[in-house]
Design a protein around this motif. Structure first.
Motif, PDB file in Angstrom:
ATOM      1  N   ASP A  64       0.816  -1.217   0.000  1.00 24.43           N
ATOM      2  CA  ASP A  64       0.000   0.000   0.000  1.00 24.43           C
ATOM      3  C   ASP A  64       0.852   1.270   0.000  1.00 24.43           C
ATOM      4  O   ASP A  64       0.669   2.177   0.812  1.00 24.43           O
ATOM      5  N   LEU A  65       1.794   1.368  -0.930  1.00 27.62           N
ATOM      6  CA  LEU A  65       2.723   2.496  -0.986  1.00 27.62           C
ATOM      7  C   LEU A  65       2.071   3.663  -1.714  1.00 27.62           C
ATOM      8  O   LEU A  65       1.560   3.514  -2.825  1.00 27.62           O
ATOM      9  N   LYS A  66       2.105   4.827  -1.077  1.00 22.35           N
ATOM     10  CA  LYS A  66       1.552   6.056  -1.649  1.00 22.35           C
ATOM     11  C   LYS A  66       2.635   7.128  -1.646  1.00 22.35           C
ATOM     12  O   LYS A  66       3.267   7.376  -0.614  1.00 22.35           O
ATOM     13  N   THR A  67       2.819   7.772  -2.794  1.00 16.85           N
ATOM     14  CA  THR A  67       3.782   8.864  -2.937  1.00 16.85           C
ATOM     15  C   THR A  67       3.106  10.012  -3.662  1.00 16.85           C
ATOM     16  O   THR A  67       2.561   9.813  -4.760  1.00 16.85           O
ATOM     17  N   TYR A  68       3.138  11.209  -3.055  1.00 17.72           N
ATOM     18  CA  TYR A  68       2.495  12.389  -3.622  1.00 17.72           C
ATOM     19  C   TYR A  68       3.548  13.469  -3.861  1.00 17.72           C
ATOM     20  O   TYR A  68       4.563  13.549  -3.161  1.00 17.72           O
ATOM     21  N   PHE A  69       3.273  14.318  -4.862  1.00 17.93           N
ATOM     22  CA  PHE A  69       4.102  15.490  -5.143  1.00 17.93           C
ATOM     23  C   PHE A  69       3.227  16.728  -4.992  1.00 17.93           C
ATOM     24  O   PHE A  69       2.166  16.825  -5.613  1.00 17.93           O
ATOM     25  N   PHE A  70       3.678  17.675  -4.176  1.00 12.39           N
ATOM     26  CA  PHE A  70       2.939  18.900  -3.898  1.00 12.39           C
ATOM     27  C   PHE A  70       3.427  19.984  -4.864  1.00 12.39           C
ATOM     28  O   PHE A  70       4.465  20.612  -4.631  1.00 12.39           O
ATOM     29  N   THR A  71       2.701  20.191  -5.936  1.00  7.00           N
ATOM     30  CA  THR A  71       3.076  21.158  -6.959  1.00  7.00           C
ATOM     31  C   THR A  71       2.205  22.402  -6.839  1.00  7.00           C
ATOM     32  O   THR A  71       1.235  22.439  -6.075  1.00  7.00           O
ATOM     33  N   TYR A  72       2.543  23.431  -7.612  1.00  5.79           N
ATOM     34  CA  TYR A  72       1.756  24.661  -7.596  1.00  5.79           C
ATOM     35  C   TYR A  72       0.380  24.459  -8.218  1.00  5.79           C
ATOM     36  O   TYR A  72      -0.558  25.189  -7.927  1.00  5.79           O
ATOM     37  N   ASP A  73       0.269  23.448  -9.080  1.00 11.00           N
ATOM     38  CA  ASP A  73      -1.018  23.190  -9.718  1.00 11.00           C
ATOM     39  C   ASP A  73      -1.919  22.287  -8.879  1.00 11.00           C
ATOM     40  O   ASP A  73      -3.113  22.181  -9.175  1.00 11.00           O
ATOM     41  N   GLY A  74      -1.367  21.657  -7.887  1.00  7.84           N
ATOM     42  CA  GLY A  74      -2.148  20.758  -7.052  1.00  7.84           C
ATOM     43  C   GLY A  74      -1.319  19.565  -6.613  1.00  7.84           C
ATOM     44  O   GLY A  74      -0.102  19.504  -6.822  1.00  7.84           O
ATOM     45  N   VAL A  75      -1.981  18.605  -6.006  1.00 12.05           N
ATOM     46  CA  VAL A  75      -1.313  17.418  -5.491  1.00 12.05           C
ATOM     47  C   VAL A  75      -1.305  16.352  -6.572  1.00 12.05           C
ATOM     48  O   VAL A  75      -2.352  15.916  -7.045  1.00 12.05           O
ATOM     49  N   LEU A  76      -0.120  15.934  -6.956  1.00  8.07           N
ATOM     50  CA  LEU A  76       0.027  14.896  -7.961  1.00  8.07           C
ATOM     51  C   LEU A  76       0.223  13.567  -7.245  1.00  8.07           C
ATOM     52  O   LEU A  76       1.227  13.355  -6.574  1.00  8.07           O
ATOM     53  N   ARG A  77      -0.748  12.678  -7.394  1.00  7.04           N
ATOM     54  CA  ARG A  77      -0.701  11.372  -6.721  1.00  7.04           C
ATOM     55  C   ARG A  77       0.033  10.390  -7.625  1.00  7.04           C
ATOM     56  O   ARG A  77      -0.572   9.676  -8.417  1.00  7.04           O
ATOM     57  N   ALA A  78       1.360  10.368  -7.494  1.00  7.19           N
ATOM     58  CA  ALA A  78       2.179   9.553  -8.397  1.00  7.19           C
ATOM     59  C   ALA A  78       1.979   8.067  -8.147  1.00  7.19           C
ATOM     60  O   ALA A  78       1.957   7.275  -9.089  1.00  7.19           O
ATOM     61  N   LEU A  79       1.889   7.664  -6.884  1.00  4.31           N
ATOM     62  CA  LEU A  79       1.625   6.270  -6.527  1.00  4.31           C
ATOM     63  C   LEU A  79       0.420   6.261  -5.609  1.00  4.31           C
ATOM     64  O   LEU A  79       0.380   6.994  -4.617  1.00  4.31           O
ATOM     65  N   GLU A  80      -0.533   5.392  -5.911  1.00  3.83           N
ATOM     66  CA  GLU A  80      -1.787   5.402  -5.164  1.00  3.83           C
ATOM     67  C   GLU A  80      -2.063   4.011  -4.605  1.00  3.83           C
ATOM     68  O   GLU A  80      -3.044   3.355  -4.938  1.00  3.83           O
ATOM     69  N   GLY A  81      -1.144   3.531  -3.749  1.00  7.19           N
ATOM     70  CA  GLY A  81      -1.374   2.273  -3.054  1.00  7.19           C
ATOM     71  C   GLY A  81      -0.971   1.059  -3.866  1.00  7.19           C
ATOM     72  O   GLY A  81      -1.811   0.213  -4.185  1.00  7.19           O
TER      73      GLY A  81
END
Length: 604
Positions: A64-81
């Motif tokens: 259940d690995l989740k990795t997000y990137f906090f960009t100026y355009d919003g939250v990019l959910r690169a890995l979603e579990g």
């Protein structure tokens, strides 16, 4: 109103009630509640994790690995579990289009995600050690009033502790071949310095003990080789002007045979002879040094006796060099003990602060007692044997990845090498530690076809000899079919199909997998028209609802636009996440997981 008549300031730290000092309980009651909240993750990582029982053959277990990137355009959910396993002695492939999250998966496993990205939740077990232990204490998120943003408050002390724990794992535990070797190498250090540093960090005990053992052998044999073991100066052959006549006096020694092999021009015989001399000397790194010194000598080989003697004398250490190497060995052993404690922390989930403090104190005392070895003039002389040993070990590593001129490449800098040579140098660095887990992110992209086959064979030999688990990230389905045991198909941050490689190629289930296989040519169908998948990978800041592949899927149904499919087993060990096979009776609609604190739309 004067200052004496002003009301008491109860918020002042100097104010104390007339009844005496406040009790600890009272101070706890009056302390305001913190306004920060827990880390935003779909599943709260503060709850105690259940006991993990690792399987003997599973080296890597990602849950259940989740990795997000906090960009100026919003939250990019690169890995979603995502869930992923890699077994010992097997190669696990990860395939998918560009932007599906393959490289982010590798960087998350190695904990190399940099700002503005963060590993949000999940568990990564490497031989039973949870690499994400303490993740929930590394950062917290606070709402910014009046905006939809969240301020990320990082605990740099805990992040530094996590980096120290990962330093105990990287190298021997997990090693990585990066997709961009030019960005991974340091431009101000030579190739030998960078590969030698990896050798000293992870194989330092073998290096220093080999030097001390060779020195003891040389002193025990009266210095090892002497000039009396060589044939005298050979006169010029009168029948063949310009060539020397080999006139051995007495029985031939190993060094005589080495010089004669160099004079004959046979590199195979010369390599075998230098191996014998190095084995007799007790230092394996002498073999490449003697080989490259005599390789192009030809008829002048017999005139290089003194140079050969000088090379053999480097086994003998001065008193200062012996003391420096023993000091280095003590530091390496203490660092190994510290790394073992870090691994114990990640396996047991319990801090070993007291034991770590004792070892760190001993390391400080060791460095203080021998501080003079860090002075410039002394350090240069004291470290010379280790530097020479690491250089020639680096040459051997570069030979292993089929670099034609390894001595010149070892002395060069990253900007002096081509992309393919730099990629091979990085592969040599990754394979030198013989890791338990090798993350190979497009390792053969910049290589020729012949070199690509050799590198894949090297990885296969490492897997068979050491039992390394390999995670191979690639776009080349032909490479996957040739070297992988299992394959995982990724799309938009999710693993949508996985299974044994032969089963998946024989019976692809997900429409995306079928599209990938239909886009490559086949020998048994030369007239086949190649197909392409329409569209492109969606924007992960605003992913489509339901199944993320449904805008491009030719079999899309109404349920695909509303409900995300859950992974289902179709056959033995063959997983697929698609509504075409088994649609769950009750599945929550596709929405972003509700975190305990709102995710930021832009970094504060």
């Amino acid at each position: 109103m004067t200052s004496a008549q002003s009301p008491p300031n109860y918020s002042s730290r100097r104010f104390r009630p007339s009844g005496g000092h406040r009790t600890r309980e009272a101070s706890r009651v009056r302390r305001p509640a913190p306004t920060t909240s827990a880390a935003p993750s779909a599943s709260s990582s503060e709850r105690p994790a259940p006991a993990y029982t690792p399987r003997k053959d599973v080296v890597l277990d990602v849950q259940d690995l989740k990795t997000y990137f906090f960009t100026y355009d919003g939250v990019l959910r690169a890995l979603e579990g995502i869930n992923l396993q890699a077994r010992a002695g097997e190669t696990t492939g990860v395939v998918g289009e560009t932007g599906c999250g393959k490289s982010v998966t590798a960087f998350s496993i190695a904990r190399l995600i940099g700002d503005p990205g963060r590993v949000m939740s999940g568990r990564i077990y490497l031989n039973g050690a949870n690499l994400l232990w303490g993740l929930e204490r590394e950062a917290r998120f606070k709402k910014i009033p009046g905006t939809g943003r969240v301020k990320v408050m990082r605990s740099f002390r805990r992040i530094r502790s996590a980096n120290e724990r990962m330093a105990a794992v990287r190298g021997r535990g997990v090693s990585m071949i990066f997709q961009e070797p030019g960005q991974a190498m340091n431009p101000v250090f030579s190739i030998a310095d960078q590969l030698g540093e990896a050798l000293l960090l992870h194989s330092g005990v073998e290096v220093v003990e080999g030097l001390l053992r060779a020195d003891a052998l040389a002193r025990g044999s009266g210095g090892g080789f002497s000039s009396t073991e060589f044939v005298p100066e050979a006169p010029e052959d009168p029948d063949h002007p310009g060539q020397v006549e080999v006139v051995p006096s007495g029985p031939l020694t190993d060094i005589d045979r080495m010089l004669q092999a160099a004079a004959s021009g046979s590199q195979t015989d010369l390599r075998a002879a230098t191996d014998v001399v190095a084995k007799e000397a007790g230092l394996a790194s002498l073999s490449p040094e003697l080989f490259y010194m005599l390789r192009d000598a030809g008829a002048q080989a017999l005139q290089r006796r003194e140079r050969v003697l000088r090379v053999l004398r480097r086994r003998q250490l001065t008193g200062m060099q012996q003391s420096s190497i023993r000091h280095q060995r003590r530091l390496i052993l203490l660092q190994r003990a510290l790394n073992d404690l870090y691994l114990k922390e990640m396996k047991l989930g319990k801090s070993q602060l007291a034991a770590r403090s004792r070892i760190a104190f001993r390391m400080r005392i060791e460095r203080m007692r021998h501080f003079y070895f860090g002075l410039w003039g002394i350090k240069r002389v004291a470290q010379r044997p280790i530097k020479n040993e690491l250089f020639w070990r680096t040459v051997v590593l570069l030979e292993g990845v089929r670099i034609a001129n390894p001595v010149q490449v070892a002395r060069g800098y990253p900007h002096e090498l081509s992309g393919g040579m730099l990629q091979r140098a990085m592969i040599a660095m990754a394979l030198s530690c013989e890791p338990a887990l090798l993350l190979a992110d497009e390792p053969t992209t910049a290589l020729d076809v012949t070199i690509q086959a050799q590198i894949l064979e090297l990885m296969r030999q490492l897997r068979d000899r050491v039992g390394t688990a390999i995670v191979l990230i690639t776009h080349d389905l032909g490479v996957v079919a040739e070297v992988c045991n299992r394959v995982n198909v990724m799309y938009a941050g999710l693993i949508i199909e996985s299974g044994p490689v032969h089963e998946l190629f024989r019976r692809p289930l997900h429409p995306y997998t079928q599209g990938l296989l239909a886009s490559i040519p086949r020998f048994d169908q030369p007239d086949k028209e190649l197909a392409s998948i329409p569209g492109s990978v969606p924007n992960l800041i605003h992913p489509p609802p339901g199944c993320r592949f449904h805008p491009r899927c030719p079999y899309a149904m109404p349920i695909c636009k509303e409900v995300r499919p859950l992974p289902q087993l179709e056959g033995e060990d063959h997983m697929v996440a698609c509504h075409l096979y088994t649609a769950p009776a009750a599945t929550p609609p596709e929405t972003a997981p509700a975190p305990s604190a709102p995710l930021p739309t832009a970094p504060a």
